[in-house]
Scaffold this motif. Structure first.
Motif, PDB file in Angstrom:
ATOM      1  N   THR A 256       4.923   7.153   0.744  1.00 37.75           N
ATOM      2  CA  THR A 256       3.550   8.055   1.328  1.00 37.75           C
ATOM      3  C   THR A 256       2.759   6.381   1.683  1.00 37.75           C
ATOM      4  O   THR A 256       2.561   5.645   0.261  1.00 37.75           O
TER       5      THR A 256
ATOM      6  N   ARG B  28      -6.272  11.094  -1.815  1.00 33.27           N
ATOM      7  CA  ARG B  28      -6.746  10.382  -0.985  1.00 33.27           C
ATOM      8  C   ARG B  28      -5.476  10.749   0.104  1.00 33.27           C
ATOM      9  O   ARG B  28      -4.299  10.678   0.274  1.00 33.27           O
TER      10      ARG B  28
ATOM     11  N   GLN C  31       1.230  -1.796   0.084  1.00 31.27           N
ATOM     12  CA  GLN C  31      -0.041   0.065   0.232  1.00 31.27           C
ATOM     13  C   GLN C  31       0.786   1.099  -0.344  1.00 31.27           C
ATOM     14  O   GLN C  31       0.466   2.291   0.144  1.00 31.27           O
TER      15      GLN C  31
ATOM     16  N   PHE D 199      -5.730   2.030   1.504  1.00 34.52           N
ATOM     17  CA  PHE D 199      -6.130   1.465  -0.331  1.00 34.52           C
ATOM     18  C   PHE D 199      -6.881   0.305  -0.064  1.00 34.52           C
ATOM     19  O   PHE D 199      -5.888  -0.667   0.482  1.00 34.52           O
TER      20      PHE D 199
ATOM     21  N   GLY E  68      -2.920   9.657   3.279  1.00 41.90           N
ATOM     22  CA  GLY E  68      -1.928   8.957   3.707  1.00 41.90           C
ATOM     23  C   GLY E  68      -1.355   9.232   4.996  1.00 41.90           C
ATOM     24  O   GLY E  68      -0.987  10.637   5.131  1.00 41.90           O
TER      25      GLY E  68
ATOM     26  N   TYR F 147      -0.342   4.584   1.918  1.00 43.81           N
ATOM     27  CA  TYR F 147      -2.156   4.996   2.035  1.00 43.81           C
ATOM     28  C   TYR F 147      -3.116   2.795   2.911  1.00 43.81           C
ATOM     29  O   TYR F 147      -2.875   2.771   2.073  1.00 43.81           O
TER      30      TYR F 147
ATOM     31  N   SER G  82      -3.841   7.712  -6.074  1.00 46.41           N
ATOM     32  CA  SER G  82      -3.049   8.120  -4.596  1.00 46.41           C
ATOM     33  C   SER G  82      -2.687   9.887  -4.330  1.00 46.41           C
ATOM     34  O   SER G  82      -2.931   9.675  -3.154  1.00 46.41           O
TER      35      SER G  82
END
Length: 265
Positions: A153, A187, A148, A158, A189, A155, A184
């Motif tokens: 970064t 999103r 992920q 996800f 993170g 996430y 991304s």
């Protein structure tokens, strides 16, 4: 200057054991790829030539489910993605029992340089000055979490996509990487700092040292048993790891040197 035929285990092992390009062995369709019965492996050639043959496989995409058990008198595969710690004792026991009147060929396999990067003590933090942040420790110890990560970064929200390979194995869909990169932006993170990346590399280096240690014990035992006097040893890997050099940790996202330049001793 050894270069793997692919950045994925089934493809590259197919090339290693057949001497052909992976795409010559079978159509390179990821959902279906495996060695067909028509493939001729080095184990089959040597078995026909009178060799005793065995393979001690750490599971994953190199198991009998993917057709890699052809031509062996004994083929044992572990569950999941195992270590030399699991396969080496079995291999050593087999080699010690081989007949002195026949040559032998044996494959020893381990996922010690594979995610998750969790070597036992004293190797666990061998190259790290201190424990890492909770974020990077989670990533190095959780194979799904490492998938992920994109662009330094993590996430965690996800959703990774999985599918059933034709063998029945549950496999991560490589399309997940493209979806992660595309989605991304915007999103939320958790950013990884430079010391997090250094800690990731330290864990990977510890895994390599752990594998080296286990192989050292294995070869020492073989030498003591008199089994190395007339034996050719080949050590290689199916691919490397990217470790965020080009955006991801997983090697299946690129064909850069970090993922396909492999050791060959």
């Amino acid at each position: 200057q050894a270069v793997s035929n692919a950045n994925e285990s089934a493809y590259s092992h197919a090339a290693i054991f057949t001497g052909q390009m992976a795409s010559e062995v079978a159509a390179p369709i990821y959902r279906e790829y495996g060695l067909p019965p028509s493939a001729t492996l080095v184990s089959e050639l040597l078995s026909d030539a009178g060799y005793q043959t065995a393979a001690f496989i750490a599971g994953g995409h190199v198991s009998e489910d993917f057709g890699f058990n052809q031509g062996y008198d004994l083929f044992e595969s572990e569950l999941g993605f195992a270590s030399f710690w699991h396969t080496t004792p079995k291999a050593l026991a087999w080699v010690k029992e081989t007949s002195e009147d026949q040559p032998w060929m044996m494959v020893l396999h381990g996922y010690d340089a594979h995610r998750p990067y969790v070597a036992p003590p004293p190797f666990f933090h061998m190259y790290a000055q201190n424990p890492g942040s909770p974020t990077i420790e989670r990533i190095v110890q959780d194979g799904a979490a490492s998938e992920q990560v994109f662009g330094r970064t993590w996430y965690p929200d996800f959703d990774l996509e999985w599918f059933r390979h034709s063998s029945g194995s549950l496999v991560l869909n490589p399309d997940s990487y493209g979806a992660l990169a595309e989605n991304s932006q915007g999103r939320p993170g958790i950013s990884l700092k430079d010391q997090d990346i250094e800690h990731l590399h330290a864990h990977y280096d510890a895994m390599l040292s752990y594998a080296d240690y286990q192989l050292g014990l294995f070869f020492a035992a073989l030498e003591q048993a008199g089994k190395l006097d007339n034996t050719l040893v080949l050590i290689t890997s199916d691919h490397g790891e990217d470790l965020l050099d080009h955006g991801f940790i997983n090697p299946r996202t690129s064909l850069h040197e970090s993922t396909v330049h492999v050791p060959l001793f």
